[in-house]
Design an enzyme around this catalytic site. Structure first.
Site, PDB file in Angstrom:
ATOM      1  CB  THR A  17      18.503 -23.857   8.359  1.00  0.00           C
ATOM      2  OG1 THR A  17      19.175 -24.836   7.559  1.00  0.00           O
ATOM      3  CG2 THR A  17      18.954 -22.483   7.939  1.00  0.00           C
ATOM      4  NE  ARG A  21      11.486 -24.422  10.441  1.00  0.00           N
ATOM      5  CZ  ARG A  21      11.668 -23.564   9.439  1.00  0.00           C
ATOM      6  NH1 ARG A  21      11.603 -23.989   8.189  1.00  0.00           N
ATOM      7  NH2 ARG A  21      11.893 -22.281   9.666  1.00  0.00           N
ATOM      8  CB  SER A 112       9.532 -20.520   8.362  1.00  0.00           C
ATOM      9  OG  SER A 112       9.794 -19.454   7.487  1.00  0.00           O
ATOM     10  CG  HIS A 113       8.990 -21.535   3.987  1.00  0.00           C
ATOM     11  ND1 HIS A 113       9.985 -21.469   4.930  1.00  0.00           N
ATOM     12  CD2 HIS A 113       9.392 -22.463   3.086  1.00  0.00           C
ATOM     13  CE1 HIS A 113      10.946 -22.322   4.615  1.00  0.00           C
ATOM     14  NE2 HIS A 113      10.611 -22.936   3.496  1.00  0.00           N
ATOM     15  CE  LYS A 125      13.495 -18.274  14.530  1.00  0.00           C
ATOM     16  NZ  LYS A 125      14.208 -17.661  13.397  1.00  0.00           N
ATOM     17  CG  ASP A 276       7.279 -16.504   5.734  1.00  0.00           C
ATOM     18  OD1 ASP A 276       7.165 -15.379   6.264  1.00  0.00           O
ATOM     19  OD2 ASP A 276       8.112 -17.342   6.118  1.00  0.00           O
ATOM     20  CG  ASP A 278       8.255 -17.059  10.357  1.00  0.00           C
ATOM     21  OD1 ASP A 278       8.220 -17.016   9.114  1.00  0.00           O
ATOM     22  OD2 ASP A 278       9.320 -17.147  10.999  1.00  0.00           O
ATOM     23  CG  ASP A 280      10.999 -15.358   8.364  1.00  0.00           C
ATOM     24  OD1 ASP A 280      10.200 -15.812   7.524  1.00  0.00           O
ATOM     25  OD2 ASP A 280      11.804 -16.080   8.992  1.00  0.00           O
ATOM     26  NE  ARG A 281      11.535 -18.384   4.346  1.00  0.00           N
ATOM     27  CZ  ARG A 281      12.311 -19.298   3.793  1.00  0.00           C
ATOM     28  NH1 ARG A 281      12.314 -19.452   2.483  1.00  0.00           N
ATOM     29  NH2 ARG A 281      13.069 -20.076   4.523  1.00  0.00           N
ATOM     30  CB  THR A 343      21.713 -21.096   3.509  1.00  0.00           C
ATOM     31  OG1 THR A 343      22.015 -20.908   2.121  1.00  0.00           O
ATOM     32  CG2 THR A 343      20.222 -20.984   3.712  1.00  0.00           C
ATOM     33  CD  GLU A 362      18.986 -16.531   4.380  1.00  0.00           C
ATOM     34  OE1 GLU A 362      19.919 -17.058   4.989  1.00  0.00           O
ATOM     35  OE2 GLU A 362      17.785 -16.820   4.569  1.00  0.00           O
ATOM     36  CD  GLU A 363      17.729 -19.065  -2.320  1.00  0.00           C
ATOM     37  OE1 GLU A 363      16.751 -19.135  -3.075  1.00  0.00           O
ATOM     38  OE2 GLU A 363      17.856 -19.760  -1.302  1.00  0.00           O
ATOM     39  CE  LYS A 375      14.051 -16.043   6.487  1.00  0.00           C
ATOM     40  NZ  LYS A 375      15.049 -16.754   7.294  1.00  0.00           N
ATOM     41  NE  ARG A 495      15.148 -24.866  -0.853  1.00  0.00           N
ATOM     42  CZ  ARG A 495      14.725 -24.251   0.251  1.00  0.00           C
ATOM     43  NH1 ARG A 495      15.592 -23.604   1.011  1.00  0.00           N
ATOM     44  NH2 ARG A 495      13.458 -24.287   0.586  1.00  0.00           N
TER      45      ARG A 495
END
Length: 542
Positions: A17, A21, A112-113, A125, A276, A278, A280-281, A343, A362-363, A375, A495
Site C-alpha cells: 500500500t 516494507r 510510517s507507523h 517508497k 506517527d 513519518d 502523516d497520521r 485504502t 482514512e480511518e 496525508k 482488519r
C-alpha cells in the site's frame, strides 16, 4: 567514478500500500536496498535536468540508505538531489518539497507507523511529480524491474555530510541539503490563521502534542512552540529517535496511551494530539474525549471554511472505503461531491489533481487536503486548533454539535496482527465465496441487505482496482468490512471495521459495547475469525 555492480533479483520486492516494507535485517541483506533503488531509477521517468527529493523519518538504517540513494542518483544521471538535513523529511514535508521545487519525484524512506530500531521495520517508497505516492501502474513497473535486474550503478565517492545545510556536487549531480522544517512551516502559515491561534493560546487554550520520538518533533516545536507561542514542553517526546524511544509510533489509544490518560484525567489540557513515525497520521483528543479519525475527517470538512486557506469552502470530500460514512453526510448536506476509494492515499491523487475534492481522509488516522498529495498529521492538528480558536468551543462541544446536526456513526476497527498468512487469506476467500448468497440472511436482529467485494473505477483515468475488501451491509445502514492490510511486514494483518449509524441524538451517548456489541459478535460469526485465526480478541481496537 561510476561503478556498475552485478546483482541478482530478489523475489519479494513487490510494493504494498505504501511502498516496500520489510524488517531491517531483511533490508540489510547485500544489494537488497540497492536493487530496489535501481529499479526505481530504471522504471520511472525523469526529464533531463530534473530534481529528485530524498528524505525519511529518521528510523534505524535511514541515513545509511539515504547516502546510498544519493550516490545511486548521481550514478543514474539525476541532475539535482534535494535532501532533508540529517536525512529527515516528514512525508507531507517531502510531498510539499517535491511540489514546490517541481521535482520529478521523491524517494521517501519510512515504514510510517511501524516500529523502528535494529530489529524493527524499514521501508522505501517512491512519490511522483505531483508529490503523491506512485500509482499502481508505476509501482507495478518498479516491481517488474526488480524481477529482472542484473546490475545497479553507484558512484564511488562518499555522499556529502547530511548534517550541513548547503549545496555541493557529487560527480555531475548537485546535492542540496535543506532545512526540513522551514518550507513546510511557511505553508502552514499560509493555510491557517496563526494570529487567531496565538491569541487563543495566550488567552488560556492549553494543549499537548506527542511526537512519539518521531519525525514531527522538530516540526511541532517550530510551529506550536515557536510560531504559535505554546509554552515549552507542549511538545512531548519531541526528539526523533532511531527506535522511536523504544515505542511504537502509531497514534492510537493503545500506543499513545499516556497522552490518552492525560486527556481523560483530572489535569487534562483543552486539546491533545499525536502524530506517527513519518508525520502523516494524527490522533485528536479533547478534555474527556477521544475523537475517532472518521469523526475528525467529518468535523474538519464541515468546519474547514473557518481557516483562511479554505474560506471559500471545499470542492468535495474523498474517503477510503473502510472509513465511516460520517463525511458522506457532511457532503450531502453541503451539496458537494463525495468519493469512496480503496485504502491507500495514492487513490486520492487524481481526484485532488482534478479539483474534484479538497479534503481526504482514512480511518487509519490519516487526513489531509489539496495543499500536498499526502496525508498530513500536523495539518489536521492545526486545522483543529484554527476551529477551536474561531468557534471558542471545546473539542467535546464541537463533536457533539456535529453529531446533533449530522447524526453519529459509531465506529471501531479491530486489528488482528501477525496472523498466519494462509489462515487470513482462507478467511477472506471463504467470505468471497459466500457473498452471492448472503443477502437476506439474519444474524440476531441484523439482516444483511447487501454484500460485495469492493472494486473501484477511478473517475479520472478509468483505472480499475478490485478485491479491495469485503463489505457486508445490514438493513438500517450498519456494516462490517473485512480486509487484509498491506502495511505489515510479518504474516498478515486482518482488519475488521464495525459501523453503526445513529441519527437519534438521544442515543448519541451509548457505550461502544452497547452500540456495537451485536455487530462485533456478528463479525466473528460471519468471518469465522476465532475458528480460522485462533484469536479470540483483536490485538488492537481503534
Amino acid at each position: 567514478m561510476i561503478r556498475t555492480v552485478a546483482t541478482t533479483p530478489f523475489s519479494d520486492q513487490k510494493p504494498g500500500t505504501s511502498g516496500l516494507r520489510k524488517k531491517v535485517p531483511h533490508f540489510s541483506q547485500p544489494n537488497y536496498a540497492e536493487n530496489f533503488l535501481q529499479a526505481i531509477f530504471d522504471a520511472t521517468e525523469r526529464p533531463a535536468g530534473s530534481s529528485l527529493v530524498i528524505g525519511g523519518d529518521g528510523r534505524f538504517f535511514n541515513a545509511e540508505v539515504i547516502r546510498k540513494a544519493i550516490r545511486m542518483a548521481a550514478a543514474n544521471g539525476v541532475a539535482k538531489v534535494i535532501v532533508g538535513q540529517n536525512g529527515l523529511l516528514s512525508t507531507p514535508a517531502a510531498s510539499n518539497l517535491i511540489r514546490q521545487r517541481k521535482a520529478a519525484g521523491g524517494i521517501i524512506l519510512s515504514a510510517s507507523h511501524n516500529p523502528g530500531g535494529p530489529d524493527g521495520d524499514f521501508g522505501i517508497k517512491y512519490n511522483i511529480s505531483n508529490g503523491g505516492p506512485a500509482p499502481e501502474g508505476v509501482t507495478d513497473a518498479i516491481y517488474k524491474r526488480t524481477r529482472e535486474i542484473s546490475e545497479y550503478k553507484i558512484v564511488d565517492e562518499d555522499a556529502p555530510d547530511l548534517s550541513v545545510i548547503g549545496t555541493s556536487r557529487l560527480g555531475e549531480t548537485e546535492v542540496e541539503i535543506v532545512d526540513p522544517v522551514a518550507d513546510y512551516a511557511t505553508l502552514m502559515e499560509e493555510l491557517f490563521d496563526f494570529a487567531a491561534i496565538r491569541e487563543a493560546i495566550a488567552g488560556g487554550l492549553t494543549l499537548r502534542f506527542d511526537a512519539m520520538h518521531a519525525v514531527t518533533g522538530p516540526y511541532a516545536k517550530e510551529i506550536l512552540e515557536k510560531r504559535l507561542g505554546a509554552p515549552d514542553g507542549t511538545v512531548l517526546n519531541g526528539v526523533p529517535s532511531e527506535d522511536f524511544g523504544g515505542g511504537h509510533p502509531d497514534p492510537n489509544v493503545v500506543w499513545a496511551a499516556p497522552l490518552v490518560d492525560l486527556l481523560l484525567g483530572p489535569t487534562a489540557p483543552d486539546f491533545g494530539a499525536a502524530s506517527d513515525g513519518d508525520g502523516d497520521r494524527n490522533m485528536i483528543l479533547g478534555r474527556g474525549i477521544v475523537v475517532t479519525p472518521s469523526d475528525s475527517l467529518a468535523v474538519l470538512a464541515a468546519n474547514a471554511h473557518l481557516a483562511p486557506g479554505y474560506k471559500r469552502g471545499i470542492a468535495g470530500i474523498a474517503r477510503s472505503m473502510p472509513t465511516s460514512g460520517a463525511a458522506d453526510r457532511v457532503a450531502q448536506k453541503r451539496g458537494i461531491g463525495i468519493y469512496e476509494t480503496p485504502t491507500g492515499w495514492k487513490f486520492f491523487g487524481n481526484l485532488l489533481d482534478a479539483g474534484k475534492v479538497t479534503i481526504c481522509g482514512e480511518e487509519s488516522a490519516g487526513t489531509g487536503s489539496d495543499h500536498v498529495r499526502e496525508k498530513d498529521g500536523l495539518w489536521a492538528v492545526l486545522l483543529w486548533l484554527n476551529i477551536l480558536a474561531v468557534s471558542k468551543e471545546s473539542v467535546a462541544e464541537i463533536v457533539k454539535s456535529h453529531w446533533a446536526e449530522f447524526g453519529r456513526n459509531y465506529y471501531q476497527r479491530h486489528d488482528y496482527e501477525e496472523v498466519d498468512k494462509a489462515a487470513a487469506e482462507g478467511l477472506m476467500e471463504s467470505l468471497r465465496d459466500r457473498l452471492a448468497s448472503m443477502a437476506g440472511q439474519r444474524f440476531g436482529t441484523l439482516v444483511v441487505s447487501e454484500a460485495d467485494d469492493f472494486s473501484y473505477k477511478d473517475p479520472i483515468d478509468g483505472s480499475v482496482s478490485t478485491s479491495q475488501g469485503v463489505r457486508i451491509v445490514f438493513s438500517g445502514g450498519s456494516r462490517i468490512v473485512f480486509r487484509l492490510s498491506g502495511t505489515g511486514t510479518v504474516g498478515a494483518t486482518l482488519r475488521v471495521y464495525i459501523e453503526r449509524f445513529e441519527p437519534d441524538p438521544a442515543k448519541h451517548d451509548l457505550s461502544i459495547e452497547e452500540a456495537l456489541g451485536e455487530l462485533v459478535r456478528t463479525a466473528d460469526a460471519i468471518g469465522e475469525i476465532t475458528k480460522r485465526t485462533g484469536r479470540a480478541e483483536p490485538d488492537v481496537r481503534t
